[in-house]
Each structure stands twice: as structure tokens, then as C-alpha cells.
Design a protein around this motif. Structure first.
Motif, PDB file in Angstrom:
ATOM      1  N   TYR A   1       0.721  -1.168  -0.180  1.00 26.86           N
ATOM      2  CA  TYR A   1       0.026  -0.029  -0.130  1.00 26.86           C
ATOM      3  C   TYR A   1       0.886   1.286  -0.081  1.00 26.86           C
ATOM      4  O   TYR A   1       0.476   2.253  -0.845  1.00 26.86           O
ATOM      5  N   PHE A   2       1.942   1.254   1.022  1.00 26.71           N
ATOM      6  CA  PHE A   2       2.562   2.699   0.987  1.00 26.71           C
ATOM      7  C   PHE A   2       3.921   2.399   0.173  1.00 26.71           C
ATOM      8  O   PHE A   2       4.689   3.201   0.083  1.00 26.71           O
ATOM      9  N   SER A   3       3.996   1.415  -0.695  1.00 28.64           N
ATOM     10  CA  SER A   3       5.325   1.156  -1.665  1.00 28.64           C
ATOM     11  C   SER A   3       6.652   1.433  -1.087  1.00 28.64           C
ATOM     12  O   SER A   3       7.464   2.236  -1.544  1.00 28.64           O
ATOM     13  N   LEU A   4       6.586   0.803   0.129  1.00 32.49           N
ATOM     14  CA  LEU A   4       8.058   0.710   0.947  1.00 32.49           C
ATOM     15  C   LEU A   4       8.581  -0.584   0.823  1.00 32.49           C
ATOM     16  O   LEU A   4       7.935  -1.654   1.339  1.00 32.49           O
ATOM     17  N   ASP A   5       9.664  -0.403   0.133  1.00 33.96           N
ATOM     18  CA  ASP A   5      10.216  -2.040  -0.244  1.00 33.96           C
ATOM     19  C   ASP A   5      10.908  -2.742   0.796  1.00 33.96           C
ATOM     20  O   ASP A   5      10.965  -4.062   0.639  1.00 33.96           O
ATOM     21  N   HIS A   6      11.355  -2.046   1.886  1.00 31.55           N
ATOM     22  CA  HIS A   6      12.007  -2.537   2.693  1.00 31.55           C
ATOM     23  C   HIS A   6      11.333  -2.959   4.051  1.00 31.55           C
ATOM     24  O   HIS A   6      10.792  -2.069   4.797  1.00 31.55           O
ATOM     25  N   LYS A   7      10.936  -3.970   4.266  1.00 32.05           N
ATOM     26  CA  LYS A   7      10.155  -4.578   5.490  1.00 32.05           C
ATOM     27  C   LYS A   7      10.699  -5.559   6.274  1.00 32.05           C
ATOM     28  O   LYS A   7      11.587  -6.562   5.909  1.00 32.05           O
ATOM     29  N   LEU A   8      10.455  -5.637   7.745  1.00 38.40           N
ATOM     30  CA  LEU A   8      11.132  -6.431   8.685  1.00 38.40           C
ATOM     31  C   LEU A   8       9.981  -6.723   9.684  1.00 38.40           C
ATOM     32  O   LEU A   8       9.287  -5.788  10.505  1.00 38.40           O
ATOM     33  N   PHE A   9       9.506  -7.824   9.637  1.00 34.97           N
ATOM     34  CA  PHE A   9       8.406  -8.318  10.482  1.00 34.97           C
ATOM     35  C   PHE A   9       8.952  -9.364  11.694  1.00 34.97           C
ATOM     36  O   PHE A   9       9.788 -10.207  11.460  1.00 34.97           O
ATOM     37  N   GLN A  10       8.525  -9.054  12.916  1.00 41.88           N
ATOM     38  CA  GLN A  10       8.720  -9.821  13.935  1.00 41.88           C
ATOM     39  C   GLN A  10       7.404 -10.643  14.741  1.00 41.88           C
ATOM     40  O   GLN A  10       6.752  -9.777  15.239  1.00 41.88           O
ATOM     41  N   LEU A  11       7.139 -11.824  14.644  1.00 40.70           N
ATOM     42  CA  LEU A  11       6.126 -12.476  15.063  1.00 40.70           C
ATOM     43  C   LEU A  11       6.409 -12.761  16.658  1.00 40.70           C
ATOM     44  O   LEU A  11       7.325 -13.368  16.788  1.00 40.70           O
ATOM     45  N   ASN A  12       5.716 -12.086  17.478  1.00 42.60           N
ATOM     46  CA  ASN A  12       6.028 -12.173  19.065  1.00 42.60           C
ATOM     47  C   ASN A  12       4.908 -13.198  19.437  1.00 42.60           C
ATOM     48  O   ASN A  12       5.270 -13.851  20.471  1.00 42.60           O
ATOM     49  N   VAL A  13       3.731 -13.094  19.117  1.00 45.48           N
ATOM     50  CA  VAL A  13       2.565 -13.798  19.889  1.00 45.48           C
ATOM     51  C   VAL A  13       1.860 -14.852  18.818  1.00 45.48           C
ATOM     52  O   VAL A  13       1.326 -14.278  17.920  1.00 45.48           O
ATOM     53  N   LYS A  14       2.043 -16.067  19.078  1.00 46.32           N
ATOM     54  CA  LYS A  14       1.324 -17.024  18.050  1.00 46.32           C
ATOM     55  C   LYS A  14      -0.109 -17.379  18.782  1.00 46.32           C
ATOM     56  O   LYS A  14      -0.240 -17.442  19.961  1.00 46.32           O
ATOM     57  N   LEU A  15      -0.972 -17.248  17.783  1.00 48.68           N
ATOM     58  CA  LEU A  15      -2.280 -17.728  18.186  1.00 48.68           C
ATOM     59  C   LEU A  15      -2.744 -19.029  17.524  1.00 48.68           C
ATOM     60  O   LEU A  15      -1.756 -19.759  16.675  1.00 48.68           O
ATOM     61  N   LYS A  16      -4.019 -19.644  17.368  1.00 49.77           N
ATOM     62  CA  LYS A  16      -4.100 -20.846  16.911  1.00 49.77           C
ATOM     63  C   LYS A  16      -4.025 -20.984  15.369  1.00 49.77           C
ATOM     64  O   LYS A  16      -3.531 -21.779  14.781  1.00 49.77           O
ATOM     65  N   ALA A  17      -4.354 -19.853  15.001  1.00 50.83           N
ATOM     66  CA  ALA A  17      -3.971 -19.220  13.493  1.00 50.83           C
ATOM     67  C   ALA A  17      -3.522 -18.089  13.552  1.00 50.83           C
ATOM     68  O   ALA A  17      -4.065 -17.051  13.955  1.00 50.83           O
ATOM     69  N   GLY A  18      -2.104 -17.985  12.889  1.00 54.47           N
ATOM     70  CA  GLY A  18      -1.464 -16.756  12.707  1.00 54.47           C
ATOM     71  C   GLY A  18      -0.883 -16.181  14.116  1.00 54.47           C
ATOM     72  O   GLY A  18      -0.555 -16.932  14.969  1.00 54.47           O
ATOM     73  N   GLY A  19      -0.856 -14.871  14.140  1.00 56.15           N
ATOM     74  CA  GLY A  19      -0.382 -14.315  15.374  1.00 56.15           C
ATOM     75  C   GLY A  19      -0.150 -13.022  14.979  1.00 56.15           C
ATOM     76  O   GLY A  19      -0.567 -12.155  14.088  1.00 56.15           O
ATOM     77  N   TYR A  20       0.769 -12.197  15.915  1.00 55.04           N
ATOM     78  CA  TYR A  20       1.013 -10.945  15.693  1.00 55.04           C
ATOM     79  C   TYR A  20       2.360 -10.040  16.244  1.00 55.04           C
ATOM     80  O   TYR A  20       2.701 -11.082  17.119  1.00 55.04           O
ATOM     81  N   GLY A  21       2.612  -9.170  15.817  1.00 54.97           N
ATOM     82  CA  GLY A  21       3.930  -8.551  16.414  1.00 54.97           C
ATOM     83  C   GLY A  21       4.295  -7.242  15.760  1.00 54.97           C
ATOM     84  O   GLY A  21       3.295  -6.545  15.740  1.00 54.97           O
ATOM     85  N   ASN A  22       5.646  -6.944  15.674  1.00 50.78           N
ATOM     86  CA  ASN A  22       6.131  -5.565  15.127  1.00 50.78           C
ATOM     87  C   ASN A  22       6.416  -5.542  13.933  1.00 50.78           C
ATOM     88  O   ASN A  22       7.068  -6.742  13.236  1.00 50.78           O
ATOM     89  N   LEU A  23       6.340  -4.401  13.144  1.00 51.46           N
ATOM     90  CA  LEU A  23       6.683  -4.282  11.842  1.00 51.46           C
ATOM     91  C   LEU A  23       7.606  -3.131  11.635  1.00 51.46           C
ATOM     92  O   LEU A  23       7.027  -2.037  12.012  1.00 51.46           O
ATOM     93  N   VAL A  24       8.467  -3.033  10.901  1.00 46.07           N
ATOM     94  CA  VAL A  24       9.246  -1.883  10.196  1.00 46.07           C
ATOM     95  C   VAL A  24       9.231  -1.911   8.793  1.00 46.07           C
ATOM     96  O   VAL A  24       9.474  -2.931   8.089  1.00 46.07           O
ATOM     97  N   LEU A  25       8.824  -0.717   8.525  1.00 44.79           N
ATOM     98  CA  LEU A  25       8.972  -0.458   7.018  1.00 44.79           C
ATOM     99  C   LEU A  25       9.718   0.720   6.653  1.00 44.79           C
ATOM    100  O   LEU A  25       9.667   1.628   7.468  1.00 44.79           O
ATOM    101  N   SER A  26      10.424   0.515   5.632  1.00 48.05           N
ATOM    102  CA  SER A  26      11.436   1.746   5.416  1.00 48.05           C
ATOM    103  C   SER A  26      11.355   2.225   3.930  1.00 48.05           C
ATOM    104  O   SER A  26      11.260   1.260   3.079  1.00 48.05           O
ATOM    105  N   ARG A  27      11.628   3.421   3.584  1.00 45.24           N
ATOM    106  CA  ARG A  27      11.893   3.831   2.437  1.00 45.24           C
ATOM    107  C   ARG A  27      13.343   3.496   1.851  1.00 45.24           C
ATOM    108  O   ARG A  27      13.748   3.766   0.720  1.00 45.24           O
TER     109      ARG A  27
END
Length: 259
Positions: free
Chosen positions: A60-86
Motif C-alpha cells: 500500500y505504501f510502496s515501501l520496499d524494505h520490510k522487517l516483521f517480528q512475530l511475537n505472539v502466536k495464536l491458533k491461526a497466525g499471530g501478531y507482532g512488530n513491523l518496520v517499513l522503510s523507504r
């Protein structure tokens, strides 16, 4: 340079409890940041329609550099932190800040190749207990990789859950970091519809000059998440040698230092 930090609450509104990721996108887009640090980002979770939010945001933001950190796992998927950079990442590392049996928390460390030089950026989300947060801050600041990257201008930002504002005078003060998001009365971020707590905080070392910092308060941000976003405009205190050479002109000699 502009950075936005935002606990997006998985894209679920703080008041209506509805999943509306487009509201988060609109809030971020209006600020036009170069760097985006998000907390509570879902991936493949039922409550968020099994969306791959990190990928959706990057496209969506056309930010090509991405780093995701999955911290909490659920039965399906999970959630965490995300860095996007120009700009591209030169180095990345992700560390767990989990203490005993408490919910897993994490910190993302990136060395970003910005136009002004290498920026050491940390995006994190801390725990709910005060002793836990102090332990997490100390673990980050004493981490081998953090010390290695801290030779660069360093910016630490995210949801600290620090209701009593004790982090600034504790671990950070001992390591020479400045707390930018103060006084707390000017940086209340939670809950978004009636902010009372200054939970989203910014700390920097001597290498950065902060131009302006503010919470984004609008009708849209009151509903999009349970936190308000934090925006910071900043520069390096001194340009890198390569940048100075570029401004003077390639092949031209640098001016001699005056006595």
C-alpha cells in the motif's frame, strides 16, 4: 526525515471494535513518513480476515524494505512488530524480550541506510508490569548487537506501556539517552478516544537532532486504533563524510579545516 510509530491494535478500532485496516492506512498515509514502526500487527489471524498485514502495508505504501517480528502466536497466525522503510536495511536483528511465563514481547533492531547516514533504529513493544519493563529495557541496552550498532545515531521508539513514566530516569538515563516525548501531558496516546496515558515513547542518543515530535490527534485517529500515532521529524547532528563530499561535488577537494 520523518518516522511514524503506531500501535495499530491489529486494525481493530478502539471504540467500535470493528476491523477496518483502511482506517490505519489512511492515518499513516496522511503523515507521509519515510520510516514506519508498528506494533500489534496481525498475520493470518481470523479476527483480521486472515490478512497478511505486513505485506499489505508494504504494498500500500510502496515501501520496499520490510522487517516483521512475530511475537505472539495464536491458533491461526499471530501478531507482532513491523518496520517499513523507504531506504534499505544494512543490518537487522530481532530479539525476544520475554520474561519468565509472561506474554512474549520483542524488539527489532535495524541499521537503515538513510540519505544522511546510517541510522540505528529500534522498534519495540514492552510488557504490562513495571519490573518486566525495566528488565526488558536493560536487556535491550546491554545486548551485544545493540552495543555494536549504537555507534550510529540511535532512535528507540514504540509502545512502552510505561504508565508511570519511570523508564526515562532509569535504564535510559544511565546510558545517556534523551527522552523526547515529555512532558507526559503533551504526549498522551492511550486510549485514543480519550488519551490519559503517555505510553508511546521516543528515546534518542546524542547523534540525532529532533526537529518536531507530536501525537496525531484527529477524528480518524480516535477511531482507527486504541492508541494514537506518534510522529517525529529528525536529522543527524552532523552529516557523514560521504554526504559532505556529495554536496561539494565528486572529485573536488574538501575545504581545509580552519584553525
Amino acid at each position: 526525515m520523518r518516522l511514524l510509530s503506531y500501535n495499530i491494535h491489529k486494525g481493530i478500532g478502539g471504540r467500535d471494535r470493528r476491523y477496518r485496516l483502511e482506517r490505519i492506512c489512511e492515518v499513516i498515509e496522511e503523515q507521509n513518513p519515510d520510516l514506519v514502526c508498528l506494533q500489534e500487527v496481525d498475520t493470518n489471524a481470523r479476527r483480521s480476515k486472515f490478512h497478511d498485514q505486513p505485506e499489505l502495508f508494504a504494498k500500500y505504501f510502496s515501501l520496499d524494505h520490510k522487517l516483521f517480528q512475530l511475537n505472539v502466536k495464536l491458533k491461526a497466525g499471530g501478531y507482532g512488530n513491523l518496520v517499513l522503510s523507504r531506504w534499505k536495511f544494512q543490518e537487522t536483528e530481532q530479539i525476544s524480550l520475554k520474561l519468565n511465563q509472561k506474554k512474549n514481547r520483542g524488539a527489532q533492531m535495524c541499521v537503515v541506510d538513510t540519505p544522511e547516514g546510517k541510522l540505528h533504529l529500534v522498534n519495540w513493544h514492552l510488557g504490562l508490569a513495571e519490573k518486566e519493563r525495566i528488565w526488558q529495557a536493560r536487556k535491550l541496552l546491554m545486548h551485544t548487537s545493540f552495543k555494536k550498532y549504537a555507534e550510529h545515531p540511535t532512535l528507540i521508539i514504540g509502545d512502552t506501556n510505561d504508565w508511570r513514566n519511570n523508564l526515562a530516569n532509569g535504564p535510559f538515563a544511565h546510558q545517556g539517552f534523551r527522552h523526547i516525548t515529555r512532558p507526559a501531558s503533551k504526549f498522551r496516546s492511550f486510549p485514543a478516544y480519550m488519551p490519559m496515558g503517555s505510553l508511546d515513547k521516543l528515546f534518542v542518543n546524542h547523534g540525532l537532532k529532533i526537529k518536531h515530535t507530536h501525537m496525531v490527534r484527529s477524528l480518524k485517529t480516535r477511531d482507527a486504533s486504541d492508541h494514537l500515532p506518534l510522529v517525529v521529524d529528525f536529522h543527524f547532528r552532523s552529516p557523514t563524510m560521504s554526504l559532505l563530499e556529495k554536496e561539494i561535488g565528486e572529485g573536488d577537494p574538501l575545504p581545509e579545516k580552519s584553525e
